[in-house]
Design a protein around this motif. Structure first.
Motif: not given
Lengths: 344, 344, 344, 344
Positions: A269-270, D250, D273-278, D280
């Motif tokens: 994931y980026a 979060l 919701c929006q999560v900054h998976m990049g 993470v």
């Protein structure tokens, strides 16, 4: 010496480069006898991961040590070795916790200045820093094709299963059957997970997964959520491994995992993306992410490769000479190959 | 109904007993269709474990639920079930920590007043308290012979490997290849341990272990310590499982285990004995001991039996009718059998 | 420079020795500003641990880096540092599993040829190999007396509690209130163990333990087993730490620990001894043993010393100059001191 | 008897209800002596969590057992007890793994038909199913105000810290200092976390956190990310606990956590919701989520409350009689209270 270099999006070429020289006392020089093309290389090829034009690419390798600094103790000149995809310092906060993949001084082969300016391994030779951590002797009877997987793709499959925190008899779903997903399937089966469901859209990949002992599930022609329910008595799998790296895969992983289970996002994931945190939360899921800690796993993976408990040979679809690397990248880009091995 | 009862050392007989009746609301009555004779039964037979003459023995069983109290929810009348060797309350300090094998109110089938006055299962019927914890439905396609192992011997092999705290690719030595040792071998192999060494003096047992995927090592005709050294590069195995329960086995387990490794004493100890604590200490070993937590493991074990990942059928050497139980005990006592299954 | 050397049982002396020189690139030279006398030094003093006459002893130290090889990155010349009691290679099988205390190439300061021929730290200067792993900067505001504990005695107390595998709210008994036992008491309390019982025969040590938050129990004037029963509702403690290293202490630890609990033998064992394996087994205890992995713990221990969560100052009973080391050993031998700090 | 019932968004009232009657054999009836108003009650009050008008609310309680079914063994009539916020069956898949908070048959007090139709505890009496799991005796010397926290808010703080998987000396940041956040701060400090940073916008809450031993950080008037960096040498905390339940919290938790660290979302999420998976992923974070497993923790939490290691009294800002519950909800809704305790 010859080296495969990145030039521009969609363009790699074979260049002449000076042979590497030992610099630090724990450096080694390896004459490369096999190097793999990996999904990460494709990110570079597509220009999504930016590196300097002219930089040598590649990070999977098997070869022979032809020179070694005075502090290199685990391997010696003449040893047939395989390498991990990155280096580690062995002494920082993260190495001290055995999280070598997050080492403060790690350098990744063939990924340009952003990841440590370490030239890649799709070449005649490669400089290998921190050789005591990065290199391992190839056990007797393990072929180049097999050993090549220990330090990258199979190590990543092993990592995914390790992070899933399962015990023998637990159920696992693997989403996405590229090389990493298929390796995760094989490690899960070898580690006693039961059942292991393997989900993808490509029939050939589903067949390989089935041959590895998994239950193949076609993502669109079948109903993965329904099948998981039926197989697990409505409960969901103990762990799901997202080997895709796309919000849709993550969402499916979240949905097929049982309450208090684990989702492992081993796919890359980026970007920020939408995650159904409400569903994650009400199910009390744990989510594990990130690159694989291959240095932490490589000895165990090698042992399993040597014993035959793991056998990635069905993933090797192509062998090509270094000269034909540009064509090999094109083939890989057209998704006509699982693993291409470059030989001198 | 008929029941195999202990009479005196070396003497068991088939008696007539009244059929059991439901007492508590989570009781079930099971019509026994198969019951195993276990090494623990032999301790009773030898008089080393004291129970009241006339007490019904046996604690491994498969059968059909013929009556169930109102609070029994996990199985119902008519279900084909297998049982665990003991009951648990589900609410005490130890159950709350999932250490069901140390439940403050546990009762063991067929072990007399000392372990809860719960009549054994080598009979036509058995009363099963705490049925929600003690019984499981037998999955489709799993035979009586196979299901019988889930709640006792294979559960114990699973426990031993679990306590060994190994990961796929770690090395294991199993000392003593009775049914528990052989089950531990099978679980270790199925869980990805590699290599698994199996040590005993009986050639047939070594052959079974080899067929399960282990490296067989003769205790006296070969040199186990030397062989472990050679196979592990001088280091020792990551974990050793003592499935004997004798100070000599424990000592060997300590010697073949690597520094900071784990020794699991799953074989029964009842007395003080000499332990080389100096060696244990300088190697920084961990030692795990005790009965198996089969209630904690039974669902996973059943799943692996159902999938074929575990298959104890090679251990079943004899089938006998309940009437012939006295002779069966004599056969078992002469070490002519691995597992004897009693059927009605 | 001056150095305290072992001469013969009961005899140490202050000798003149050449100043150490850097040899490897990850070596450092430390000017010693404080060095402790430890129970392990007493084993040497008594001749039970054999070292060469004339060898410099001592392995606890705080000082200033006065020279460092090119590969030393975590500390630099001029830094005020503390040391761990041993070195580690950072790359062997055991270091790769974060079990630095069992490193294949570890060397222990001041323990003669048997443990790596590394001269001790009760001297004006010391050579420190593998400085990136062995040395840490002393945080602002942490005194020499306090920092001295991080790399040995408090690290060992931390290790004991870590091995006990307890969670906040679990109960612990510590047997033996020498410096290691008292440090274990302090770490257990700081880590949320509740209650912590501290068992010894020396009133002053019991008082220190009480001041640290433990419940003091006199070994012979009170009845430790009875008191543990009363406090734990008859169950026993979740974990017992044997900080003595004597079969009687181990036996008491086994008896006061609850079923499925943990016994940690942090006290040194060097010989075979009688262990009540029957009791261990029926209680299903786990036993953990061995030296402390201080390199694995030192950063956390240092943080807790810096914040005041841990404070070993009550253990420092004497300060002495290096010249008076022979007398200090005699005082320590007469058990008149808990921790003696030698300063230049 | 009297009972506080939900009527409509923003409206609760005191109703007359029939006294509860024992139904199952493991039921108990508790005369309520103290009941808390919780953030979850506010979700009901706001109509965000839908329950039937007229349903009795409340799920935190202390009182005296006035009747008990035959199978209730852990408490008896006349015992002063506290309750957990939910029931559990003790025998399902999830209970067998000690994940009681995800029990397949769990029922939550005062949450209407959706969570098991179990009337709430803001009443004169309450029916308590699965009393052996749900109730505990209040230890001598523990006040109602303190005991009230064990089965809900402090149990949740304990759970958050447990999920953070930290060891003594690890650093923690807690985001959001409502009752759960403040309890998490207290458990983290009591468990040896060091340093513990506490982040919020309300000065009084920051003061309480500071009194508990945390470093208070104002979310907007200070720069939490910068402060975490400074305190951790640029690395980030080992674990961050989001006790808010909002994507911004979060996100901050993700940003302040070090590579390979853990984020615990103990605050409630109900939506995608929006999560900054990049972010993470590149940091290789682990994320833990969900309700608290208070049944699994309550004995340890009670022990720590009894010893004074945990003391939630600073959180109790109001005491009110049951009659004044409607006004108490209005006060709580205006964020003028941390914890309101209702007494008969």
């Amino acid at each position: 010496m010859r080296a495969v270099t990145y030039q521009a999006p969609g363009e790699v070429q074979l260049d002449e480069r000076p042979e590497p020289q030992l610099a630090a006392r724990d450096d080694a020089i390896v004459r490369i006898e096999a190097s793999g093309i990996c999904g990460s290389d494709l990110h570079i090829y597509h220009g999504r991961v930016k590196i300097e034009p002219g930089f040598t690419i590649g990070h999977e390798f098997v070869g022979t040590v032809i020179a070694a600094g005075d502090d290199v103790t685990r391997v010696k000149t003449g040893d047939r070795v395989l390498g991990c995809y990155h280096t580690a310092c062995g002494t920082c906060f993260f190495c001290l916790r055995c999280t070598y993949h997050k080492c403060d001084r790690m350098r990744t082969f063939g990924h340009g200045a952003a990841l440590g300016s370490l030239q890649g391994t799709q070449a005649d030779q490669a400089l290998v820093p921190s050789a005591n951590l990065t290199l391992r002797k190839v056990p007797e009877g393990v072929s180049d094709d097999v050993a090549l997987f220990a330090g990258d793709v199979m190590g990543t499959g092993y990592h995914a299963v390790q992070e899933a925190a399962i015990r023998p008899g637990d159920s696992v779903a693997v989403l996405g059957l590229g090389p990493v997903g298929l390796c995760a399937v094989q490690v899960a089966v070898a580690g006693g997970a039961s059942p292991v469901l393997a989900i993808d859209t490509v029939p050939q990949r589903l067949e390989v997964a089935a041959a590895f002992g998994a239950i193949p599930v076609h993502l669109t022609e079948q109903n993965p959520r329904q099948i998981v329910k039926e197989i697990t008595g409505g409960r969901g799998v103990d762990a799901a491994i997202d080997a895709v790296g796309h919000p849709d895969a993550l969402d499916l992983a979240i949905r097929v995992t049982r309450k208090a289970g684990t989702v492992v996002a081993i796919g890359v994931y980026a970007e920020p993306c939408q995650v159904h945190m409400g569903l994650v939360w009400i199910k009390a899921l744990g989510i594990r992410t990130g690159h694989a800690n291959v240095i932490g796993h490589v000895d165990r993976v090698l042992g399993m490769l040597a014993s035959g408990a793991l056998d990635p040979r069905p993933l090797v679809t192509h062998h090509t000479s270094l000269e034909d690397a540009p064509e090999a990248y094109a083939v890989y880009d057209r998704r006509e190959a699982l693993k291409i091995v470059l030989t001198p």
